[in-house]
Design a protein around this motif. Structure first.
Motif, PDB file in Angstrom:
ATOM      1  N   LYS A 182      -0.746  11.362 -47.364  1.00 50.69           N
ATOM      2  CA  LYS A 182      -1.743  12.370 -47.011  1.00 50.69           C
ATOM      3  C   LYS A 182      -1.646  12.692 -45.520  1.00 50.69           C
ATOM      4  CE  LYS A 182      -6.198  12.367 -49.105  1.00 50.69           C
ATOM      5  NZ  LYS A 182      -7.423  11.532 -49.109  1.00 50.69           N
ATOM      6  N   LYS A 183      -1.575  11.635 -44.727  1.00 48.73           N
ATOM      7  CA  LYS A 183      -1.504  11.798 -43.273  1.00 48.73           C
ATOM      8  C   LYS A 183      -0.232  12.557 -42.871  1.00 48.73           C
ATOM      9  CE  LYS A 183      -0.872   9.026 -39.164  1.00 48.73           C
ATOM     10  NZ  LYS A 183      -0.403   7.702 -38.736  1.00 48.73           N
ATOM     11  N   THR A 215       4.287  15.404 -50.114  1.00 47.11           N
ATOM     12  CA  THR A 215       3.941  15.310 -51.528  1.00 47.11           C
ATOM     13  C   THR A 215       5.000  14.475 -52.233  1.00 47.11           C
ATOM     14  OG1 THR A 215       3.049  17.532 -51.378  1.00 47.11           O
ATOM     15  CG2 THR A 215       3.373  16.638 -53.601  1.00 47.11           C
ATOM     16  N   LYS A 258       1.337  14.573 -44.721  1.00 43.36           N
ATOM     17  CA  LYS A 258       1.404  15.817 -45.493  1.00 43.36           C
ATOM     18  C   LYS A 258       2.694  15.900 -46.317  1.00 43.36           C
ATOM     19  CE  LYS A 258      -1.677  18.622 -42.681  1.00 43.36           C
ATOM     20  NZ  LYS A 258      -2.043  17.706 -41.563  1.00 43.36           N
TER      21      LYS A 258
END
Ligand SMILES: [Cu+2]
Lengths: 174, 106
Positions: free
Chosen positions: A82-83, A87, A85
């Motif tokens: 998440k940090k 996927t 970014k």
């Protein structure tokens, strides 16, 4: 074909029995994240089966340790992607791992009592060994992002610890 | 030194008194980060407290096989007060590849 290429091909063929062989091409960070996460999920699922089926305290305790640690690693992995970014990207290695794990779980589900305990713990030793090998030789060296590499290195220590723990439990079952 | 010779018989009793006094014992911190005990080896004295500070998101233990075990929950602490002069090898029961050593002097 040069000697060098032949040797490389031979090495590939040698490891082709394991799900990780298909990742002979260097995996990308999104693929590595997916593989590492999948490897954790697989061990949690096997552990949940053991918690449900086993009546041996040492085996159930071990399985609970696996759930706790791998869920903790995977929380960290999700926080990191998440940090960054990133996927996580499904790939042939993740799919081969999941397929092999599904087959193993189907085998284990048919066993009961001491036979189940023995097979589960033996598979835990083998599985952690296999993932350790992949982390050391493929996933960690291929990781581009420093934080991902660090998380994988911590994951390797966890997996190595679990392998020793599983070997210890296997010794107690004899 | 003459004074030293005279004092010597008292030294044992004095040492005992010192150990019994909590003010003079130390708390020694061992950090756990990414499955590593730091420092891996500690020199301490009877009466000292070892405090493990776990920075990991994983539970660990400090265990001497068959004798004692300290649970060290994630992002938390665990401690033990040393009662005996001895050398101790300890490990984490969940991750036996984590190893530490205590040299406990009198
Ligand atoms: Cu540990």
């Amino acid at each position: 074909m040069s000697m060098k290429h032949t040797a490389a091909l031979a090495a590939l063929l040698l490891v082709s029995a394991t799900p990780f062989a298909r990742a002979a091409d260097k995996p990308t960070d999104p693929q590595i994240a997916h593989i590492a996460y999948t490897a954790g999920v697989i061990d949690v699922e096997a552990a949940k089966l053991a918690i449900e089926k086993s009546k041996t305290k040492d085996v159930v305790d071990f399985a609970n340790d696996m759930v706790r640690d791998h869920e903790a690693v995977n929380v960290q992995a999700l926080d990191l992607v998440k940090k960054l970014k990133v996927t996580p990207e499904d790939n042939a290695t993740s799919q081969a791992l999941s397929k092999a794990a599904q087959e193993e779980r189907a085998k284990l589900a048919k066993l009961e009592g001491a036979a189940f305990d023995k097979a589960y713990v033996a598979n835990e030793v083998a599985y952690h060994k296999q993932v350790n090998g992949a982390l050391e030789t493929l996933l960690i060296p291929s990781a581009e992002n420093g934080e991902l590499k660090t998380l994988l290195e911590t994951g390797l220590k966890i997996f190595q610890g679990h392998q020793q723990h599983a070997e210890h439990v296997a010794g107690m079952l004899k | 030194m003459k004074a030293g010779v005279l004092i010597r018989p008292l030294a044992g009793a004095l040492a005992l008194a010192l150990v019994a006094s909590p003010a003079l014992t130390a708390t020694i911190e061992v950090t756990i980060d990414k499955l590593v005990f730091t420092p891996a080896s500690i020199e301490a004295k009877v009466g000292d407290t070892i405090e493990w500070v776990n920075k990991d998101a994983f539970a660990h233990t400090a265990t001497e096989k068959g004798r004692w075990e300290v649970m060290i929950p994630p992002k938390s602490k665990g401690r033990i007060t040393l009662k005996k002069a001895e050398a101790v090898d300890y490990f984490c029961r969940f991750h036996p590849n984590m190893k530490g050593h205590l040299d406990v002097g009198p």
